[in-house]
Design a protein around this motif. Structure first.
Motif, PDB file in Angstrom:
ATOM      1  N   GLY A  73      16.431 -19.678 -47.252  1.00 30.72           N
ATOM      2  CA  GLY A  73      16.778 -20.554 -48.282  1.00 30.72           C
ATOM      3  C   GLY A  73      18.327 -20.866 -48.238  1.00 30.72           C
ATOM      4  O   GLY A  73      18.769 -21.998 -48.346  1.00 30.72           O
ATOM      5  N   ARG A  74      18.960 -19.656 -48.043  1.00 28.54           N
ATOM      6  CA  ARG A  74      20.327 -19.837 -48.017  1.00 28.54           C
ATOM      7  C   ARG A  74      20.799 -20.735 -46.737  1.00 28.54           C
ATOM      8  O   ARG A  74      21.748 -21.571 -46.584  1.00 28.54           O
ATOM      9  N   LYS A  75      20.260 -20.366 -45.629  1.00 26.58           N
ATOM     10  CA  LYS A  75      20.353 -20.969 -44.407  1.00 26.58           C
ATOM     11  C   LYS A  75      19.858 -22.647 -44.588  1.00 26.58           C
ATOM     12  O   LYS A  75      20.673 -23.363 -43.905  1.00 26.58           O
ATOM     13  N   ALA A  76      18.830 -22.878 -45.047  1.00 31.09           N
ATOM     14  CA  ALA A  76      18.511 -24.041 -45.549  1.00 31.09           C
ATOM     15  C   ALA A  76      19.669 -24.919 -46.276  1.00 31.09           C
ATOM     16  O   ALA A  76      20.160 -26.177 -45.926  1.00 31.09           O
ATOM     17  N   GLY A  77      20.244 -24.229 -47.115  1.00 33.53           N
ATOM     18  CA  GLY A  77      21.415 -24.752 -47.719  1.00 33.53           C
ATOM     19  C   GLY A  77      22.754 -25.258 -46.976  1.00 33.53           C
ATOM     20  O   GLY A  77      23.098 -26.111 -47.287  1.00 33.53           O
ATOM     21  N   ARG A  78      22.804 -24.221 -46.051  1.00 34.87           N
ATOM     22  CA  ARG A  78      23.783 -24.697 -45.029  1.00 34.87           C
ATOM     23  C   ARG A  78      23.622 -25.607 -44.281  1.00 34.87           C
ATOM     24  O   ARG A  78      24.536 -26.310 -43.917  1.00 34.87           O
ATOM     25  N   ILE A  79      22.285 -25.903 -43.885  1.00 34.55           N
ATOM     26  CA  ILE A  79      21.958 -26.955 -42.813  1.00 34.55           C
ATOM     27  C   ILE A  79      22.153 -28.157 -43.727  1.00 34.55           C
ATOM     28  O   ILE A  79      22.723 -29.183 -43.209  1.00 34.55           O
ATOM     29  N   TRP A  80      21.744 -28.077 -45.276  1.00 34.14           N
ATOM     30  CA  TRP A  80      21.769 -29.453 -45.827  1.00 34.14           C
ATOM     31  C   TRP A  80      23.170 -29.763 -46.010  1.00 34.14           C
ATOM     32  O   TRP A  80      23.678 -31.124 -46.012  1.00 34.14           O
ATOM     33  N   ASP A  81      24.209 -28.571 -46.357  1.00 32.53           N
ATOM     34  CA  ASP A  81      25.477 -29.104 -46.581  1.00 32.53           C
ATOM     35  C   ASP A  81      26.219 -29.600 -45.260  1.00 32.53           C
ATOM     36  O   ASP A  81      26.971 -30.578 -45.360  1.00 32.53           O
ATOM     37  N   ASN A 127      20.001 -18.393 -35.637  1.00 35.86           N
ATOM     38  CA  ASN A 127      19.284 -18.091 -34.347  1.00 35.86           C
ATOM     39  C   ASN A 127      18.050 -19.340 -34.390  1.00 35.86           C
ATOM     40  O   ASN A 127      17.654 -19.841 -35.683  1.00 35.86           O
ATOM     41  N   THR A 128      17.310 -19.236 -33.440  1.00 38.98           N
ATOM     42  CA  THR A 128      16.063 -20.390 -33.301  1.00 38.98           C
ATOM     43  C   THR A 128      15.046 -20.425 -34.365  1.00 38.98           C
ATOM     44  O   THR A 128      14.899 -21.240 -34.998  1.00 38.98           O
ATOM     45  N   LYS A 129      14.717 -19.256 -34.430  1.00 42.47           N
ATOM     46  CA  LYS A 129      13.487 -18.698 -35.652  1.00 42.47           C
ATOM     47  C   LYS A 129      14.115 -19.194 -37.117  1.00 42.47           C
ATOM     48  O   LYS A 129      13.211 -19.917 -37.745  1.00 42.47           O
ATOM     49  N   GLU A 130      15.225 -18.698 -37.213  1.00 47.80           N
ATOM     50  CA  GLU A 130      15.807 -18.957 -38.591  1.00 47.80           C
ATOM     51  C   GLU A 130      16.115 -20.416 -38.695  1.00 47.80           C
ATOM     52  O   GLU A 130      15.971 -20.937 -39.999  1.00 47.80           O
ATOM     53  N   LEU A 131      16.492 -20.931 -37.877  1.00 40.40           N
ATOM     54  CA  LEU A 131      16.687 -22.701 -37.990  1.00 40.40           C
ATOM     55  C   LEU A 131      15.540 -23.355 -38.172  1.00 40.40           C
ATOM     56  O   LEU A 131      15.595 -24.230 -39.046  1.00 40.40           O
ATOM     57  N   TYR A 132      14.445 -23.104 -37.500  1.00 34.43           N
ATOM     58  CA  TYR A 132      13.275 -23.762 -37.560  1.00 34.43           C
ATOM     59  C   TYR A 132      12.670 -23.461 -39.116  1.00 34.43           C
ATOM     60  O   TYR A 132      12.089 -24.368 -39.767  1.00 34.43           O
ATOM     61  N   LEU A 133      12.664 -22.389 -39.460  1.00 35.61           N
ATOM     62  CA  LEU A 133      12.219 -21.832 -40.728  1.00 35.61           C
ATOM     63  C   LEU A 133      12.818 -22.698 -41.729  1.00 35.61           C
ATOM     64  O   LEU A 133      12.398 -23.205 -42.630  1.00 35.61           O
TER      65      LEU A 133
END
Length: 75
Positions: free
Chosen positions: A14-22, A42-48
């Motif tokens: 969820g934290r990484k999702a927030g970074r992507i959204w930002d 990393n690729t796995k976390e990016l796609y998740l």
């Protein structure tokens, strides 16, 4: 046989999702490769994380010259 399992923390996803959204909010649409490189995810976390955001109907994808791109549809 021993199987190694690495738990993926939903908080971190969820934290990484927030970074992507930002990043998308600040910079606009971009390729998946650019996101991975700029955010150092990393690729796995990016796609998740992309799946997390996508499930909430906040992003959309398209393909340009064979490369996947992502953009915000909900701000």
């Amino acid at each position: 046989m021993t199987i190694k399992i690495k738990a993926m923390n939903t908080y971190e996803i969820g934290r990484k999702a927030g970074r992507i959204w930002d990043y998308l909010y600040t910079n606009g649409e971009c390729s998946i490769a650019e996101l991975k490189k700029k955010l150092k995810i990393n690729t796995k976390e990016l796609y998740l994380a992309l799946g997390w955001i996508s499930r909430n109907d906040k992003i959309a994808f398209y393909e340009k010259e064979g490369e996947p791109f992502v953009f915000l549809i909900y701000m």
